[in-house]
Design a protein around this motif. Structure first.
Motif, PDB file in Angstrom:
ATOM      1  N   ILE A  54       5.466  -4.698  -4.336  1.00 12.43           N
ATOM      2  CA  ILE A  54       6.197  -4.441  -3.090  1.00 12.43           C
ATOM      3  C   ILE A  54       7.345  -3.463  -3.339  1.00 12.43           C
ATOM      4  O   ILE A  54       7.605  -2.566  -2.515  1.00 12.43           O
ATOM      5  CB  ILE A  54       6.683  -5.771  -2.484  1.00 12.43           C
ATOM      6  CG1 ILE A  54       5.470  -6.554  -1.956  1.00 12.43           C
ATOM      7  CG2 ILE A  54       7.692  -5.525  -1.355  1.00 12.43           C
ATOM      8  CD1 ILE A  54       5.785  -7.935  -1.438  1.00 12.43           C
ATOM      9  N   ASP A  55       8.018  -3.601  -4.473  1.00 13.85           N
ATOM     10  CA  ASP A  55       9.059  -2.621  -4.832  1.00 13.85           C
ATOM     11  C   ASP A  55       8.471  -1.216  -4.917  1.00 13.85           C
ATOM     12  O   ASP A  55       9.105  -0.238  -4.488  1.00 13.85           O
ATOM     13  CB  ASP A  55       9.694  -2.988  -6.172  1.00 13.85           C
ATOM     14  CG  ASP A  55      10.646  -4.169  -6.075  1.00 13.85           C
ATOM     15  OD1 ASP A  55      11.058  -4.513  -4.948  1.00 13.85           O
ATOM     16  OD2 ASP A  55      10.977  -4.746  -7.132  1.00 13.85           O
ATOM     17  N   ARG A  56       7.271  -1.107  -5.441  1.00 17.71           N
ATOM     18  CA  ARG A  56       6.632   0.208  -5.583  1.00 17.71           C
ATOM     19  C   ARG A  56       6.196   0.768  -4.231  1.00 17.71           C
ATOM     20  O   ARG A  56       6.207   1.981  -4.034  1.00 17.71           O
ATOM     21  CB  ARG A  56       5.447   0.115  -6.552  1.00 17.71           C
ATOM     22  CG  ARG A  56       5.895  -0.113  -7.993  1.00 17.71           C
ATOM     23  CD  ARG A  56       4.723  -0.338  -8.936  1.00 17.71           C
ATOM     24  NE  ARG A  56       5.207  -0.591 -10.297  1.00 17.71           N
ATOM     25  CZ  ARG A  56       4.440  -0.957 -11.321  1.00 17.71           C
ATOM     26  NH1 ARG A  56       3.136  -1.133 -11.129  1.00 17.71           N
ATOM     27  NH2 ARG A  56       4.962  -1.156 -12.516  1.00 17.71           N
ATOM     28  N   ILE A  57       5.821  -0.116  -3.306  1.00 18.18           N
ATOM     29  CA  ILE A  57       5.534   0.339  -1.939  1.00 18.18           C
ATOM     30  C   ILE A  57       6.803   0.920  -1.322  1.00 18.18           C
ATOM     31  O   ILE A  57       6.789   2.003  -0.724  1.00 18.18           O
ATOM     32  CB  ILE A  57       4.990  -0.822  -1.081  1.00 18.18           C
ATOM     33  CG1 ILE A  57       3.622  -1.273  -1.582  1.00 18.18           C
ATOM     34  CG2 ILE A  57       4.905  -0.397   0.389  1.00 18.18           C
ATOM     35  CD1 ILE A  57       3.120  -2.550  -0.925  1.00 18.18           C
ATOM     36  N   LYS A  58       7.907   0.194  -1.463  1.00 18.11           N
ATOM     37  CA  LYS A  58       9.179   0.646  -0.895  1.00 18.11           C
ATOM     38  C   LYS A  58       9.624   1.979  -1.482  1.00 18.11           C
ATOM     39  O   LYS A  58      10.236   2.807  -0.798  1.00 18.11           O
ATOM     40  CB  LYS A  58      10.261  -0.413  -1.125  1.00 18.11           C
ATOM     41  CG  LYS A  58      10.042  -1.710  -0.356  1.00 18.11           C
ATOM     42  CD  LYS A  58      11.085  -2.767  -0.739  1.00 18.11           C
ATOM     43  CE  LYS A  58      10.904  -4.053   0.024  1.00 18.11           C
ATOM     44  NZ  LYS A  58      11.861  -5.108  -0.393  1.00 18.11           N
ATOM     45  N   ALA A  59       9.323   2.198  -2.765  1.00 17.64           N
ATOM     46  CA  ALA A  59       9.709   3.443  -3.431  1.00 17.64           C
ATOM     47  C   ALA A  59       8.747   4.583  -3.128  1.00 17.64           C
ATOM     48  O   ALA A  59       9.004   5.733  -3.522  1.00 17.64           O
ATOM     49  CB  ALA A  59       9.769   3.216  -4.947  1.00 17.64           C
ATOM     50  N   GLY A  60       7.648   4.285  -2.429  1.00 18.32           N
ATOM     51  CA  GLY A  60       6.651   5.315  -2.130  1.00 18.32           C
ATOM     52  C   GLY A  60       5.670   5.555  -3.256  1.00 18.32           C
ATOM     53  O   GLY A  60       4.864   6.490  -3.200  1.00 18.32           O
TER      54      GLY A  60
END
Length: 350
Positions: A54-60
């Protein structure tokens, strides 16, 4: 630490991923893959990974809904661009296509690049095994930050670069290998930190190249060690070959790009057993071979021999019945994400 049954844990993981923007199909693929890893006892690749995704989704760095594309193909080969989609989803589709080609051509292979973490590697060869085929998969992290020091070095230059092979058999527990070429998976260091535990000597070195049992040294400039201990050149050599198959053959390259974007490269191959000998004969003989391995008397202090894949199967039976223990640090992250997405009540995570 809470104990949670697999179906509930899957619902939690999928709901949080949907909250972060994943489609239903993507969220289900990732959540099921993570929880299956927990069931098999590979907690480093389990639900603990969902907050990271999810952190990686938020970071694009992960793009929900990305459409994977075929760059080039032949009757027996496929090159797939994941377009930064979920590795779980892209690789399942890639393996399905490779199996379909092997049903016609008997042997098929593919490479996949530009995708996020693929999770527990065994999932994909097991797909081939269930179709009466031998499946092989290797993975590396492309030009993502590296974790493993090559044998004799103290700075990371390699990924954990796992290898998995699954073969059909008449056994109740599948006969398969799933291993990192490092002494341990990087997620197991994260797991030890989350649980406040020490780690065995031989797993990592600190920033000065010294052996350490403190898992927090890993994030302070340390590195994982290759498989093999004093014979670590074996694990280091295997990792280098996986890097060639998954980094160079895919065109991802080697080294680390400055963005730090996680980028798994994959090489997978499928062999139709029936093209070599009758499938049922092969399955029967694999089972006989496994029983032959197990027939040796146990060595001192050992419970006896387990064939590859058997321990994971036994853990899956136990955890499927009794639930999965989740470390408090991971549970707290899941609860925080549920609050962020307004899912606390729905998921009963108050």
């Amino acid at each position: 630490m809470p104990i949670v049954h697999a179906d509930r844990l899957t619902r939690i993981g999928a709901a949080l991923l949907r909250g972060a923007g994943a489609s239903e199909e993507e969220a289900q693929a990732v959540a099921v893959g993570c929880v299956n890893a927990n069931l098999a006892g590979h907690d480093s690749h389990g639900i603990i990974a969902v907050p990271t995704y999810i952190d990686r989704i938020k970071a694009g760095h992960i793009v929900p809904g990305a459409k994977w594309t075929i760059v080039q193909e032949s009757p027996t080969t496929t090159v797939i661009d994941g377009n930064w989609g979920f590795g779980f989803h892209v690789n399942a589709k890639a393996m399905e296509l490779t199996i379909a080609k092997a049903k016609t051509a008997n042997v098929a292979a593919c490479t996949v690049f530009r995708q996020s973490h693929v999770g527990r590697l065994a999932h994909y060869p097991l797909m081939a095994m269930r179709e009466g085929m031998i499946g092989i998969a290797t993975a590396d992290s492309g030009r993502s930050p590296k974790h493993v020091a090559p044998f004799g070095g103290r700075e990371a230059r390699l990924g954990t670069n796992p290898i998995s092979i699954a073969v059909p058999s008449e056994l109740e527990a599948p006969f398969y290998l799933d291993m990192a070429t490092s002494a341990v998976a990087a997620g197991k260091i994260q797991l030890a930190v989350a649980r406040g535990e020490r780690i065995p000597t031989g797993w990592i070195i600190d920033a000065e190249g010294r052996h350490t049992t403190d898992p927090t040294d890993y994030r302070k400039g340390g590195a994982l060690l290759p498989l093999g201990g004093s014979e670590g050149y074996k694990g280091s050599g295997l990792a280098a070959m996986v890097e060639v198959l998954c980094g160079l053959l895919t065109g991802l390259g080697f080294g680390v790009e400055p963005t730090g974007r996680h980028n798994d490269g994959r090489f997978m191959a499928v062999f139709n057993v029936a093209a070599f000998r009758p499938l049922q004969d092969f399955k029967r003989e694999v089972a006989e071979f496994a029983r032959y391995l197990k027939s040796t008397p146990a060595s001192e202090g050992s419970p006896g021999v387990f064939y590859p894949g058997e321990v994971e199967f036994l853990r899956e039976q136990e955890r499927g019945k009794n639930g999965i223990e989740i470390e408090d640090a991971t549970w707290d992250k899941l609860r925080a994400l549920a609050g962020e997405y307004g899912l606390t009540k729905q998921l009963d995570l108050a």
